[in-house]
Design an enzyme around this catalytic site. Structure first.
Site, PDB file in Angstrom:
ATOM      1  N   SER A 137     -53.223   5.522 -15.907  1.00 34.57           N
ATOM      2  CA  SER A 137     -52.826   4.265 -15.359  1.00 34.57           C
ATOM      3  C   SER A 137     -54.000   3.330 -15.050  1.00 34.57           C
ATOM      4  O   SER A 137     -54.025   2.138 -14.877  1.00 34.57           O
ATOM      5  CB  SER A 137     -52.242   4.466 -13.748  1.00 34.57           C
ATOM      6  N   HIS A 158     -48.356   3.519 -21.705  1.00 41.44           N
ATOM      7  CA  HIS A 158     -48.104   3.596 -20.120  1.00 41.44           C
ATOM      8  C   HIS A 158     -46.687   3.389 -19.673  1.00 41.44           C
ATOM      9  O   HIS A 158     -46.344   2.312 -19.880  1.00 41.44           O
ATOM     10  CB  HIS A 158     -49.352   2.646 -19.598  1.00 41.44           C
ATOM     11  N   GLU A 170     -46.134   0.114 -21.394  1.00 44.43           N
ATOM     12  CA  GLU A 170     -47.268  -0.763 -22.085  1.00 44.43           C
ATOM     13  C   GLU A 170     -47.759  -0.030 -23.096  1.00 44.43           C
ATOM     14  O   GLU A 170     -48.396   1.112 -23.098  1.00 44.43           O
ATOM     15  CB  GLU A 170     -48.438  -1.028 -21.015  1.00 44.43           C
ATOM     16  N   ASN A 208     -50.539  -2.678 -13.646  1.00 45.18           N
ATOM     17  CA  ASN A 208     -51.305  -2.130 -12.352  1.00 45.18           C
ATOM     18  C   ASN A 208     -52.573  -3.250 -12.124  1.00 45.18           C
ATOM     19  O   ASN A 208     -53.102  -3.209 -11.141  1.00 45.18           O
ATOM     20  CB  ASN A 208     -51.938  -0.871 -12.917  1.00 45.18           C
TER      21      ASN A 208
HETATM   22  N1  3HC Z   1     -33.816   9.348 -12.365  1.00 45.63           N
HETATM   23  C1  3HC Z   1     -32.805   8.806 -12.411  1.00 45.63           C
HETATM   24  N2  3HC Z   1     -31.856   7.679 -12.048  1.00 45.63           N
HETATM   25  C2  3HC Z   1     -32.651   7.451 -10.887  1.00 45.63           C
HETATM   26  C3  3HC Z   1     -33.916   7.560 -10.491  1.00 45.63           C
HETATM   27  C4  3HC Z   1     -34.496   8.661 -11.123  1.00 45.63           C
HETATM   28  N3  3HC Z   1     -35.870   9.196 -10.788  1.00 45.63           N
HETATM   29  N4  3HC Z   1     -34.444   6.986  -9.543  1.00 45.63           N
HETATM   30  C5  3HC Z   1     -33.551   6.084  -9.016  1.00 45.63           C
HETATM   31  N5  3HC Z   1     -32.383   6.313  -9.902  1.00 45.63           N
HETATM   32  C6  3HC Z   1     -31.194   5.522 -10.024  1.00 45.63           C
HETATM   33  C7  3HC Z   1     -30.082   5.886  -8.843  1.00 45.63           C
HETATM   34  O1  3HC Z   1     -29.434   6.894  -9.340  1.00 45.63           O
HETATM   35  C8  3HC Z   1     -29.263   4.656  -8.873  1.00 45.63           C
HETATM   36  O2  3HC Z   1     -28.366   4.528  -9.616  1.00 45.63           O
HETATM   37  P1  3HC Z   1     -26.819   3.688  -9.400  1.00 45.63           P
HETATM   38  O3  3HC Z   1     -27.397   2.201  -9.455  1.00 45.63           O
HETATM   39  O4  3HC Z   1     -25.997   3.958 -10.299  1.00 45.63           O
HETATM   40  O5  3HC Z   1     -26.664   4.214  -7.864  1.00 45.63           O
HETATM   41  C9  3HC Z   1     -30.380   3.290  -9.214  1.00 45.63           C
HETATM   42  O6  3HC Z   1     -31.355   3.962  -9.754  1.00 45.63           O
HETATM   43  C10 3HC Z   1     -30.757   2.593  -8.031  1.00 45.63           C
HETATM   44  O7  3HC Z   1     -31.513   3.585  -7.042  1.00 45.63           O
HETATM   45  P2  3HC Z   1     -31.282   3.484  -5.536  1.00 45.63           P
HETATM   46  O8  3HC Z   1     -30.018   2.844  -5.111  1.00 45.63           O
HETATM   47  O9  3HC Z   1     -31.709   4.893  -4.945  1.00 45.63           O
HETATM   48  O10 3HC Z   1     -32.477   2.587  -5.052  1.00 45.63           O
HETATM   49  P3  3HC Z   1     -33.127   1.170  -5.554  1.00 45.63           P
HETATM   50  O11 3HC Z   1     -31.849   0.194  -5.889  1.00 45.63           O
HETATM   51  O12 3HC Z   1     -34.152   0.817  -4.791  1.00 45.63           O
HETATM   52  O13 3HC Z   1     -33.685   1.520  -6.842  1.00 45.63           O
HETATM   53  C11 3HC Z   1     -35.730   1.886  -7.948  1.00 45.63           C
HETATM   54  C12 3HC Z   1     -34.524   2.433  -6.881  1.00 45.63           C
HETATM   55  C13 3HC Z   1     -35.302   1.786  -9.471  1.00 45.63           C
HETATM   56  C14 3HC Z   1     -36.866   2.674  -7.839  1.00 45.63           C
HETATM   57  C15 3HC Z   1     -36.025   0.459  -7.310  1.00 45.63           C
HETATM   58  O14 3HC Z   1     -36.321   0.410  -6.047  1.00 45.63           O
HETATM   59  C16 3HC Z   1     -37.395   0.054  -7.953  1.00 45.63           C
HETATM   60  O15 3HC Z   1     -37.354  -0.609  -9.079  1.00 45.63           O
HETATM   61  N6  3HC Z   1     -38.573  -0.033  -7.391  1.00 45.63           N
HETATM   62  C17 3HC Z   1     -39.761  -0.546  -7.864  1.00 45.63           C
HETATM   63  C18 3HC Z   1     -40.533   0.597  -8.614  1.00 45.63           C
HETATM   64  C19 3HC Z   1     -41.804   0.219  -9.273  1.00 45.63           C
HETATM   65  O16 3HC Z   1     -42.280  -0.916  -9.040  1.00 45.63           O
HETATM   66  N7  3HC Z   1     -42.359   1.069 -10.131  1.00 45.63           N
HETATM   67  C20 3HC Z   1     -43.563   0.737 -10.893  1.00 45.63           C
HETATM   68  C21 3HC Z   1     -44.628   1.370 -10.103  1.00 45.63           C
HETATM   69  S1  3HC Z   1     -46.179   1.271 -10.614  1.00 45.63           S
HETATM   70  C22 3HC Z   1     -46.209   2.723 -11.869  1.00 45.63           C
HETATM   71  O17 3HC Z   1     -45.416   3.501 -11.837  1.00 45.63           O
HETATM   72  C23 3HC Z   1     -47.548   2.643 -12.633  1.00 45.63           C
HETATM   73  C24 3HC Z   1     -48.449   3.656 -12.254  1.00 45.63           C
HETATM   74  O18 3HC Z   1     -49.474   3.720 -13.194  1.00 45.63           O
HETATM   75  C25 3HC Z   1     -48.950   3.627 -10.913  1.00 45.63           C
END
Ligand code: 3HC
Length: 302
Positions: A137, A158, A170, A208
């Site tokens: 990252s 990434h 990325e 990031n």
């Molecule tokens: N595997 C499979 N499906 C998943 C899952 C997983 N690990 N996590 C969530 N889902 C699915 C759920 O089953 C759900 O499906 P549905 O629409 O059929 O019900 C759907 O995603 C939505 O999940 P939830 O209803 O539980 O919750 P949300 O609507 O809040 O969605 C989220 C979850 C997709 C994680 C959303 O909150 C989100 O996009 N959050 C922001 C995540 C983000 O910004 N990530 C980047 C972080 S930075 C990074 O990773 C970089 C690193 O280098 C630090």
């Protein structure tokens, strides 16, 4: 017909066999998505216990994906899960499987020395055509690649957490990454059903570099007592349309990861105020409150 068959040489560079090193949150997600899109995957970690646990979390995640993808078709969904799992082989010994690997993706601990050791060994063991990629990252891809003799076949790939849901990849090129390597990584990302963007090898790439300072600003806001964690999160969700607020996102990404990124950047660029460390964050990490994965971070989880 035969000559036509042989003239489609594009399949020569196609990536079929993938090795993922590290089966944590990111590695397991990458292995899952690669297997779900018909790649043969070898997932590597230090112990079989870790690998078995990762396979269980992949299965759970696949069940969620299947529920959506095969709504009323339970049989189709079960087959999708079983077929995907069957395409993943687990091992603690990468040096044998590497002979057939087209693309190696490293997703281990964010430690340059550990990565250098890994890549030095694998560079010696891997065939010359194998492309190497890191899912780091925040560490420079060029510095990771520096210990190998295949700097031309080395790039960044990434992914974002949760890998099965987040559409972005990325694709990072260094000055040594060739067009062929970059194109193969870009094409591979598309085959995974993701949307690739091209990034230079700069700190944090695109996401990031914007997201981590934003999270840190939210933590500083909390530290100053300007607003509560809940209110900061609600504000950004309802006022800016983000799916998660910055504080819950920090817990989701992992406070150790967030701290690691910010500490590294602060050391390199001590004059950038956006990269200043935070006492609350340091304190939570010191007490092993790393966010969702340990049951507590800024918030408590059950
Ligand atoms: N595997 C499979 N499906 C998943 C899952 C997983 N690990 N996590 C969530 N889902 C699915 C759920 O089953 C759900 O499906 P549905 O629409 O059929 O019900 C759907 O995603 C939505 O999940 P939830 O209803 O539980 O919750 P949300 O609507 O809040 O969605 C989220 C979850 C997709 C994680 C959303 O909150 C989100 O996009 N959050 C922001 C995540 C983000 O910004 N990530 C980047 C972080 S930075 C990074 O990773 C970089 C690193 O280098 C630090």
């Amino acid at each position: 017909a035969i000559s036509a068959f042989f003239s489609t040489s594009s399949s020569q560079s196609a990536i079929k066999n993938v090795m993922v090193i590290g089966s944590g949150l990111m590695g397991a997600g990458i292995a899952q998505v690669a297997a779900a899109t018909n790649h043969q995957v070898t997932m590597v970690d230090q112990t079989n216990a870790i690998l078995t646990k990762s396979m269980r979390s992949i299965e759970k995640s696949l069940d969620r994906v299947a529920k959506k993808k095969f709504k009323d078709d339970t049989e189709g969904g079960n087959k999708f899960v079983a077929d995907t799992l069957a395409r993943i082989t687990i091992t603690t010994e990468p040096n044998t499987a590497i002979a057939d690997t087209d693309l190696l993706i490293e997703a281990i601990v964010e430690n340059m020395r550990t990565k250098h050791k890994l890549f030095t060994d694998l560079d010696n063991a891997a065939p010359s055509h194998t492309i190497f990629a890191s899912n780091t990252s925040s560490l420079p891809i060029r510095e990771i690649a520096s210990v190998t003799k295949r700097k031309d076949k080395f790039g960044g790939l990434h992914f974002f957490n949760p890998v099965p849901m987040m559409k972005l990849v990325e694709v990072v090129r260094t000055p040594e990454t060739t067009d062929d390597t970059f194109d193969a990584l870009f094409q591979f990302s598309k085959e995974l059903g993701k949307v690739p963007v091209s990034c230079k090898d700069t700190p944090g790439f695109v996401v990031n570099r914007l997201l981590v300072p934003y999270i840190m600003e939210a933590v500083r806001m909390l530290e100053r007592g300007d607003a509560s964690a809940r209110d900061i999160d609600t504000a950004m969700k309802l006022g800016a349309g983000y799916p998660m607020g910055p504080i819950e996102l920090a817990d989701y990404v992992g406070l150790d990861t967030t701290k690691f990124i910010i500490d590294g950047w602060h050391e390199k660029y001590p004059d950038v105020p956006l990269f200043e460390p935070s006492e609350i964050l340091n304190d939570l990490v010191a007490r092993n409150k790393l966010g969702r994965k340990t049951g507590e971070g800024f918030y408590k989880y059950d």
